[in-house]
Design a protein around this motif. Structure first.
Motif, PDB file in Angstrom:
ATOM      1  N   ASN A 200       0.806  -1.224   0.000  1.00 34.66           N
ATOM      2  CA  ASN A 200       0.000   0.000   0.000  1.00 34.66           C
ATOM      3  C   ASN A 200       0.840   1.275   0.000  1.00 34.66           C
ATOM      4  OD1 ASN A 200      -2.488  -1.416   0.070  1.00 34.66           O
ATOM      5  ND2 ASN A 200      -2.336  -1.608   2.276  1.00 34.66           N
ATOM      6  N   HIS A 201       2.002   1.257  -0.700  1.00 30.44           N
ATOM      7  CA  HIS A 201       2.898   2.421  -0.802  1.00 30.44           C
ATOM      8  C   HIS A 201       3.532   2.791   0.541  1.00 30.44           C
ATOM      9  CE1 HIS A 201       1.413   2.993  -4.872  1.00 30.44           C
ATOM     10  NE2 HIS A 201       0.198   2.891  -4.390  1.00 30.44           N
ATOM     11  N   VAL A 202       3.820   1.759   1.349  1.00 31.60           N
ATOM     12  CA  VAL A 202       4.390   1.957   2.686  1.00 31.60           C
ATOM     13  C   VAL A 202       5.651   1.094   2.829  1.00 31.60           C
ATOM     14  CG1 VAL A 202       3.992   1.791   5.179  1.00 31.60           C
ATOM     15  CG2 VAL A 202       2.083   2.348   3.642  1.00 31.60           C
TER      16      VAL A 202
ATOM     17  N   PHE B  50       5.534   6.626   4.219  1.00 31.05           N
ATOM     18  CA  PHE B  50       4.349   6.577   3.366  1.00 31.05           C
ATOM     19  C   PHE B  50       4.569   7.435   2.127  1.00 31.05           C
ATOM     20  CE2 PHE B  50       2.742   5.251   7.395  1.00 31.05           C
ATOM     21  CZ  PHE B  50       1.594   4.508   7.148  1.00 31.05           C
ATOM     22  N   ALA B  51       4.462   6.823   0.950  1.00 30.00           N
ATOM     23  CA  ALA B  51       4.527   7.551  -0.313  1.00 30.00           C
ATOM     24  C   ALA B  51       3.130   8.068  -0.649  1.00 30.00           C
ATOM     25  CB  ALA B  51       5.034   6.635  -1.423  1.00 30.00           C
TER      26      ALA B  51
ATOM     27  N   ARG C 127      -4.584   7.125   6.200  1.00 26.92           N
ATOM     28  CA  ARG C 127      -4.326   7.357   4.785  1.00 26.92           C
ATOM     29  C   ARG C 127      -3.507   8.626   4.666  1.00 26.92           C
ATOM     30  NH1 ARG C 127      -7.350  10.944   1.729  1.00 26.92           N
ATOM     31  NH2 ARG C 127      -8.975  12.009   2.895  1.00 26.92           N
ATOM     32  N   VAL C 128      -2.679   8.668   3.636  1.00 24.40           N
ATOM     33  CA  VAL C 128      -1.777   9.792   3.413  1.00 24.40           C
ATOM     34  C   VAL C 128      -2.529  10.982   2.840  1.00 24.40           C
ATOM     35  CG1 VAL C 128       0.153  10.581   1.997  1.00 24.40           C
ATOM     36  CG2 VAL C 128       0.259   8.360   3.090  1.00 24.40           C
ATOM     37  N   LEU C 129      -2.327  12.137   3.445  1.00 26.21           N
ATOM     38  CA  LEU C 129      -2.777  13.393   2.861  1.00 26.21           C
ATOM     39  C   LEU C 129      -1.586  14.075   2.191  1.00 26.21           C
ATOM     40  CD1 LEU C 129      -5.057  14.630   5.779  1.00 26.21           C
ATOM     41  CD2 LEU C 129      -5.741  13.414   3.692  1.00 26.21           C
ATOM     42  N   GLU C 130      -0.412  13.968   2.819  1.00 23.80           N
ATOM     43  CA  GLU C 130       0.875  14.401   2.263  1.00 23.80           C
ATOM     44  C   GLU C 130       1.887  13.336   2.656  1.00 23.80           C
ATOM     45  OE1 GLU C 130       1.978  18.253   3.757  1.00 23.80           O
ATOM     46  OE2 GLU C 130       0.038  19.125   3.238  1.00 23.80           O
ATOM     47  N   PRO C 131       2.703  12.831   1.719  1.00 26.04           N
ATOM     48  CA  PRO C 131       3.676  11.785   2.044  1.00 26.04           C
ATOM     49  C   PRO C 131       4.539  12.165   3.247  1.00 26.04           C
ATOM     50  CG  PRO C 131       3.629  12.163  -0.319  1.00 26.04           C
ATOM     51  CD  PRO C 131       2.787  13.250   0.308  1.00 26.04           C
ATOM     52  N   GLY C 132       4.910  11.154   4.019  1.00 32.09           N
ATOM     53  CA  GLY C 132       5.709  11.427   5.206  1.00 32.09           C
ATOM     54  C   GLY C 132       6.094  10.180   5.960  1.00 32.09           C
TER      55      GLY C 132
END
Length: 107
Positions: free
Chosen positions: A16-18, A36-37, A88-93
């Motif tokens: 999941n882009h993690v 997290f991307a 869930r990502v709002l901005e990658p971090g």
């Protein structure tokens, strides 16, 4: 000379882009970095461990039980044992999670 107190763990694809990387552990405590991307999701789940989350960077929408809230850099909170949660990502971090006891499934 190797330092018996310092261990290095590989970063692993958590899906999941993690990306997940254990930073330190003992049977009683574990610290883990989650990167997290864009499009990253922490699927809703629960576990018996108490979890403390610190937002190192990025912005996230978190779900704990029926509550939803946004967090950003410098925010931290505790997720109780067995509480259903995810994000869930709002901005990658990057999130730094601490678990007690250790998450043996991450080793």
């Amino acid at each position: 000379m190797t330092n018996p107190f310092v261990k290095t763990f590989p970063a692993v694809d958590a899906g999941n882009h993690v990306t997940r990387q254990v930073l330190s552990d003992s049977p009683e405590l574990m610290v883990v970095s989650f990167t997290f991307a864009e499009g990253g999701v922490g699927s809703r789940h629960n576990h018996p461990h108490i979890q403390s989350t610190y937002v190192q960077s990025g912005r996230f929408e978190f779900f704990i039980g029926d509550d939803t809230f946004e967090v950003g850099p410098g925010d931290s909170f505790v997720i109780p044992s067995l509480a259903f949660h995810g994000c869930r990502v709002l901005e990658p971090g990057v999130l730094i999670d601490t678990f007690t006891p250790r998450r043996d499934d991450f080793l």
